[in-house]
Structures are given as structure tokens and as C-alpha cells.
Design a protein around this motif. Structure first.
Motif, PDB file in Angstrom:
ATOM      1  N   LEU A 151     -55.620  -5.572 -57.611  1.00 14.26           N
ATOM      2  CA  LEU A 151     -54.327  -5.338 -56.960  1.00 14.26           C
ATOM      3  C   LEU A 151     -53.304  -6.412 -57.309  1.00 14.26           C
ATOM      4  CD1 LEU A 151     -54.930  -3.811 -53.449  1.00 14.26           C
ATOM      5  CD2 LEU A 151     -54.903  -2.756 -55.694  1.00 14.26           C
ATOM      6  N   ASP A 154     -52.133  -4.836 -60.428  1.00 12.56           N
ATOM      7  CA  ASP A 154     -51.453  -3.549 -60.296  1.00 12.56           C
ATOM      8  C   ASP A 154     -50.183  -3.639 -59.454  1.00 12.56           C
ATOM      9  OD1 ASP A 154     -53.614  -2.641 -61.688  1.00 12.56           O
ATOM     10  OD2 ASP A 154     -54.493  -1.494 -60.037  1.00 12.56           O
ATOM     11  N   LEU A 246     -56.205   4.103 -55.008  1.00  8.15           N
ATOM     12  CA  LEU A 246     -56.540   2.830 -55.649  1.00  8.15           C
ATOM     13  C   LEU A 246     -57.918   2.288 -55.277  1.00  8.15           C
ATOM     14  CD1 LEU A 246     -53.100   1.008 -55.225  1.00  8.15           C
ATOM     15  CD2 LEU A 246     -54.106   1.797 -57.387  1.00  8.15           C
ATOM     16  N   ARG A 249     -60.484   0.964 -57.817  1.00  7.50           N
ATOM     17  CA  ARG A 249     -60.108  -0.076 -58.782  1.00  7.50           C
ATOM     18  C   ARG A 249     -61.099  -1.238 -58.815  1.00  7.50           C
ATOM     19  NH1 ARG A 249     -58.639  -1.659 -62.388  1.00  7.50           N
ATOM     20  NH2 ARG A 249     -56.728  -2.883 -62.340  1.00  7.50           N
ATOM     21  N   PRO A 254     -58.176   3.523 -61.396  1.00  6.87           N
ATOM     22  CA  PRO A 254     -57.785   4.184 -60.146  1.00  6.87           C
ATOM     23  C   PRO A 254     -58.047   5.682 -60.251  1.00  6.87           C
ATOM     24  CG  PRO A 254     -55.834   3.781 -61.478  1.00  6.87           C
ATOM     25  CD  PRO A 254     -56.985   3.121 -62.201  1.00  6.87           C
ATOM     26  N   TYR A 309     -48.510   8.063 -60.171  1.00  4.75           N
ATOM     27  CA  TYR A 309     -49.138   7.188 -61.167  1.00  4.75           C
ATOM     28  C   TYR A 309     -49.120   7.816 -62.555  1.00  4.75           C
ATOM     29  CZ  TYR A 309     -52.683   4.283 -63.445  1.00  4.75           C
ATOM     30  OH  TYR A 309     -53.358   3.462 -64.316  1.00  4.75           O
ATOM     31  N   ASN A 314     -48.155   2.129 -62.700  1.00  2.00           N
ATOM     32  CA  ASN A 314     -48.184   1.190 -61.577  1.00  2.00           C
ATOM     33  C   ASN A 314     -46.778   0.849 -61.078  1.00  2.00           C
ATOM     34  OD1 ASN A 314     -50.973   0.757 -61.138  1.00  2.00           O
ATOM     35  ND2 ASN A 314     -51.078  -0.559 -62.941  1.00  2.00           N
TER      36      ASN A 314
END
Length: 577
Positions: A151, A154, A246, A249, A254, A309, A314
């Protein structure tokens, strides 16, 4: 008026009416009002460090015994995880001790986690009840650090300090430490929640067949990141869409969280024109009237973010969050991120859903079944154990009859005949039912028809991804062949849903050792000791001979020891969530 707003006004009134000597001479009414507003705003924005700084500054400007000040001190202490101090401060603030109040939450949380043990990583503190939940800790921290890195890449956000993660024993405890009722948890299958600047997760031991607890940890962490990043402005439908899309991930790309059974359900609801409007998902998907409605809503918002997405990457996800942080309404934030009207977005999103490869038939739902709601005891059915109840889920009567006959043949040790009956059942229903596929595969294993058994199990995983039973049986095949890489992945996939199966950890002890992964072998051996009561040397010896003999392929799960009683204290049985 909200409790926070009314408390703010009361505190302000008391402060401004206090004698001038009760506060520093250089302070002013405007400064006090500004400081107070910043404390409240920071708490609303999930920014606890700022709330603490502003509160510390405010403490030097007002009498220390003012009750509303104690309230905010208690609030901050609670969100910092200092529950005894929070209880003391909130009691001094004289707020009501009733269900849903911060005082009741602080008391219940203090009592539930006071005996918990903890382990830390770079960015997390993981609290768990004493007992077999100990085995979760290293895998949980590994998962959380992985989603933290993902994260940061992203979405570009890293929470300050170390994130607190608390494991509770069961659904009743989850109801006590959160704002959901026990009935809501039972109705929707809610198993975890992100609130109060932390993650709260139910132990897999409370669920009859386990659940995807590592994905769940990642899911709740995403909620924390989105809340902090947006200053807590993201509406629930976007929140859940981002978290669901997500959550995979930590283990890869994702968008890997959609299961065939949920996709089948969504397909039926699309056909029946019974989708859940975004606005109906407020204030929580967990508050929808049925588990099916909740599953439908999760699938809808998942594909909303999947569409963003696929068209914007992202950047589209970040732009939605930042647009909301900057004061845009949800529809305007989506419009800004996608460069289209919201009406066009909804039209394109629905078209995107309809393009999905929906299964032709409605598959059995993958429900989270709490142990207290299970229809029969959650006994591990492995190897040669015979159970005719396994096929209760099979609605096709001819297939169920063939499967029952297969069980009768196995009970009489007529394995070849059993395999033939299971084969007939499997031909009628295909990969639809885990029970049929796994019983058929076990019979094939007993006949040493490993390639056929592998094909059946792989087919089952396509329809029921993540099934711990199927992954364990597949892991046995790979381990028997000494294909350690594939065996490791299968057992780790099983662990991600059922972390308390001793076979998984004993197998991993051998697998990691064979691959030269010394630290991981030690981790698996430690878990085996916790779950079996064997000594480390006994575990090592068992791991070395595990599945060395053909006769162990079916009965591998019987490690020859009884699991010790969980050392966790008895869970409270009263109170709300």
C-alpha cells in the motif's frame, strides 16, 4: 448534535467561564477554541498523534480537573491502546457507562485483552490470547508487513507509529470491543473490524471451518490506511470496494479476492435485477439484513474498484481517496478520478460486471459459520474417517446416493468399489462440492492413483479456492513425490484458512528443512509443539518420517498425539458488540 460536538461546547463553556488565573495569562479564548477544535478534528480524522499533541497543549491552558477534558484524555488513551488509563479518565469525565459508550468500550476491551500476549514487527504490534493463537503471530506479522509495503507503493501512505492488531476469542468478544451487535455479526458473518485506530480480528478457532484470516488482516489494514489517508471521509461503499479489491496485494496482484461462489451469486442478482444500491450500504455492509445481501454488496463494490483500476490504474484509486480528503462528495471524487460523469461511471461499471464469466449455476455459498452455530461438532474428518453427513450439501439426489454408497464401500474397506461410486457422483456434479471431490480423491490416493487424485483436487480448487482440506490433500501428494516447492505452497495455502491443523505445521517442518529454510523450519516446529504438545525433538522426528510411506497418504493427519486444551481463558458470554 453528536456526543463529540456537545462535549466540545461544554468544555469550551467551562474553559471560558473559568477564572483567568486558572489558565496561562497568554492564552486567549480563540486559542482555546482552536486547540479544542484541533483535538476533535484529529480524532475524527483518525490522526491520533496530532490529537495527542493538541491535547497536551490544551492541558496547559485549562484546569486539569475539568470533566470534559478528562473525556478527551480518555478518548486519546483508548485509541492509543492504554485501556486502564482510558477507563480511569472516562470515569472521571462522568460519561454514562452504557452499551456503545466509550467508557463501556474501554472497560470491555481492557478486560478482554488484559491477559493477551504480544509480538512486534517494524510497523505492527500483534496481540493474541494465550494458547494456540500463538501460532498466528509470525504469519500475521509477515502478512501485515507485506500489505504495508504494497500500500505504500500503491497508495503512497504509511501509518505513523506501530499499528495495533488485537485477536479476540470469538464473536461475542468482537461485539464487545466494537460497535456491532452480536446479532449483526451472526447475520452477516462479520469476522473483523477496523475502528479506533486499530484492527480487531476474530481467531480462526471460533469458526467451524476456518476462514481466510490472512486476507482478512490485509483487508482491515487497508481500511485503516484509507481512513487515515482520506481524513475519514470515504463512504462505506468506496471503503469496502478498495479494501476488497486490494486485499490480495499482500500475496500478489490486486483483484484476486473474488471467489466463484460469490461471482455466481452476483450473476444471479444481476439477472434478477436485485443489486444493492450504493447508498443502501451505509453505514455498514455488516448491517445489511442478510449475509447474501452483504456478499452481493461486497462483490458490487469490488467490481467498481476493479473497473477504476483497469481504466485508471493506482492513480485512479489514489485520486478518489485524495478527492474525498479535499472535500469532494463521493460522486464528484469518482468523476474526477475517472474523467466521466457518475451516471456514465455507473453505466460502465454495470457493463463491466455483466462481462464477467459468471458460473452457469449457483454454487454453494462460502459462509463463515461460527462454531456455536455449526450443526454438528467441528471434528476434523481425515483419512479413513467415515461420515455420511458430509454429503448433506449435495442437492442432486442421484449424486448424493452414489457418494453415500461410496462411503459404505470405504467403510467395508472396498476401496476400488468406493472409488467407482465416488466417480459416478463426481461425474454428475463435477467440481461443485468439496465433499465429493475430496472423498473421491482420498479413495484414489488409497489406490495410489496419484495423478488422477491431483486432477480431481485441482478441479475442486478452481471452484473452491483456498479450501484448507483440499490444499492439505494436494500437499500430501506433492510431499510424497518430494516436490517440496509445490508442497510448501499447498500447505501454506491451507494454513491461510486453517492455521491450527497440526499436520500443516509438521509437514512444513519437513518441507522447510528439505529446502534449507532453517528459520522457517524452526517456526513450523514451534507451531507444531504448541498444537500437539510434543517436544521439539519429537516434532523433528515426526517430520522426518512424515509421508515417507505410501500407507500414510490417507491417514497423514493422525499424528499420534492429542491436541492440548487451549490455554485461553473462558470467553465472556454476556454483553453487546
Amino acid at each position: 448534535m453528536t456526543r463529540a460536538a456537545s462535549t466540545s461546547l461544554l468544555l469550551l463553556a467551562l474553559v471560558l467561564s473559568a477564572p483567568l488565573g486558572a489558565r496561562a495569562e497568554e492564552s486567549s479564548k480563540n486559542e482555546l477554541k482552536d486547540r479544542l477544535g484541533k483535538v476533535e478534528s484529529a480524532l475524527d480524522n483518525w490522526d491520533v498523534p496530532t490529537a495527542r499533541r493538541e491535547l497536551t497543549a490544551l492541558e496547559g491552558l485549562v484546569p486539569e480537573d475539568i470533566e470534559p477534558l478528562k473525556y478527551y484524555q480518555g478518548r486519546v488513551a483508548f485509541e492509543e491502546g492504554n485501556y486502564p488509563e482510558a477507563v480511569e479518565l472516562l470515569q472521571k469525565s462522568r460519561i454514562e457507562d452504557k452499551p456503545g459508550s466509550y467508557l463501556r468500550l474501554a472497560k470491555d476491551t481492557r478486560d478482554i485483552v488484559k491477559g493477551h500476549r504480544s509480538v512486534e514487527s517494524e510497523h505492527f504490534i500483534f496481540y493474541y490470547p494465550p494458547g494456540k493463537d500463538e501460532v498466528l503471530a509470525p504469519y500475521a506479522l509477515e502478512t501485515l508487513e507485506s500489505i504495508h509495503r504494497a500500500l505504500a507503493e500503491d497508495l503512497g501512505h504509511r501509518p505513523p507509529g506501530k499499528v495495533r492488531v488485537e485477536v479476540v476469542n470469538n464473536a461475542r468478544e468482537l461485539s464487545k470491543v466494537s460497535t456491532l451487535t452480536y446479532q449483526q455479526i451472526q447475520t452477516t458473518g462479520t469476522i473483523a473490524i477496523c475502528k479506533f485506530n486499530k484492527l480487531m480480528v476474530t481467531s480462526p478457532k471460533a469458526v467451524a471451518r476456518g476462514y481466510d484470516w490472512q486476507d482478512t488482516l490485509a483487508h482491515e489494514y487497508i481500511h485503516l490506511v484509507v481512513s487515515q489517508m482520506s481524513h475519514n471521509t470515504v463512504p462505506i461503499w468506496l471503503h469496502e470496494g478498495l479494501a476488497k479489491f486490494l486485499e490480495s496485494r499482500w500475496r500478489g496482484k490486486p483483484g484476486l479476492a473474488m471467489t466463484p461462489s460469490t461471482l455466481a451469486l452476483l450473476g444471479r442478482r444481476v439477472k434478477e435485477d436485485k443489486l444493492i444500491p450504493f447508498e443502501k450500504m451505509h453505514p455498514s455492509i455488516a448491517m445489511l439484513p442478510t449475509a447474501e445481501d452483504a456478499a452481493t454488496a461486497f462483490a458490487e463494490v469490488y467490481f467498481a474498484m476493479d473497473y477504476v483500476y483497469k481504466t485508471q490504474g493506482n492513480k485512479g484509486l489514489r485520486d478518489i481517496i485524495l478527492g474525498l480528503r479535499d472535500g469532494k462528495q463521493d460522486r464528484k471524487a469518482v468523476e474526477g478520478a475517472t474523467d466521466m460523469s457518475f451516471a456514465q461511471f455507473e453505466k460502465n461499471w454495470l457493463a463491466h460486471i455483466k462481462q464477467q464469466p459468471f458460473p452457469q449455476e449457483l454454487l454453494p455459498p462460502e459462509e463463515v459459520v461460527l462454531k456455536e452455530n455449526a450443526k454438528e461438532p467441528d471434528d476434523k474428518k481425515k483419512g479413513r474417517e467415515i461420515s455420511f453427513g458430509d454429503f448433506a450439501e449435495v442437492t442432486e439426489i442421484p449424486a448424493r446416493k452414489f457418494a453415500h454408497l461410496g462411503e459404505l464401500m470405504r467403510e467395508r474397506n472396498r476401496i476400488k468399489a468406493a472409488a467407482e461410486e465416488y466417480s459416478r457422483a463426481h461425474k454428475l456434479v463435477g467440481d461443485k462440492y468439496e465433499s465429493v471431490s475430496n472423498k473421491y480423491a482420498l479413495a484414489l490416493l488409497e489406490l495410489r492413483r496419484l495423478d488422477e487424485a491431483e486432477q480431481v483436487l485441482r478441479g475442486s480448487l478452481r471452484v473452491h479456492p483456498g479450501s484448507p482440506t483440499t490444499n492439505v490433500h494436494l500437499g500430501r501428494i506433492f510431499l510424497h513425490r518430494e516436490d517440496y516447492q509445490k508442497a510448501r505452497q499447498s500447505y501454506l495455502d491451507a494454513l491461510s484458512s486453517d492455521p491450527f491443523d497440526p499436520e500443516i505445521h509438521i509437514a512444513l517442518t519437513r518441507i522447510h528443512g528439505a529446502l534449507g529454510e532453517t528459520a522457517l523450519a524452526s517456526r513450523a516446529r514451534t507451531a507444531s509443539v504448541v498444537l500437539t504438545g510434543m517436544t521439539p525433538d519429537e516434532v523433528s522426528a515426526s517430520a522426518q518420517v512424515f509421508l515417507r510411506d505410501d500407507s500414510e497418504l490417507v491417514n497423514a493427519g493422525n499424528v499420534g498425539v492429542e491436541e492440548p486444551e487451549d490455554k485461553a481463558p473462558a470467553a465472556p458470554t454476556d454483553g453487546g458488540h
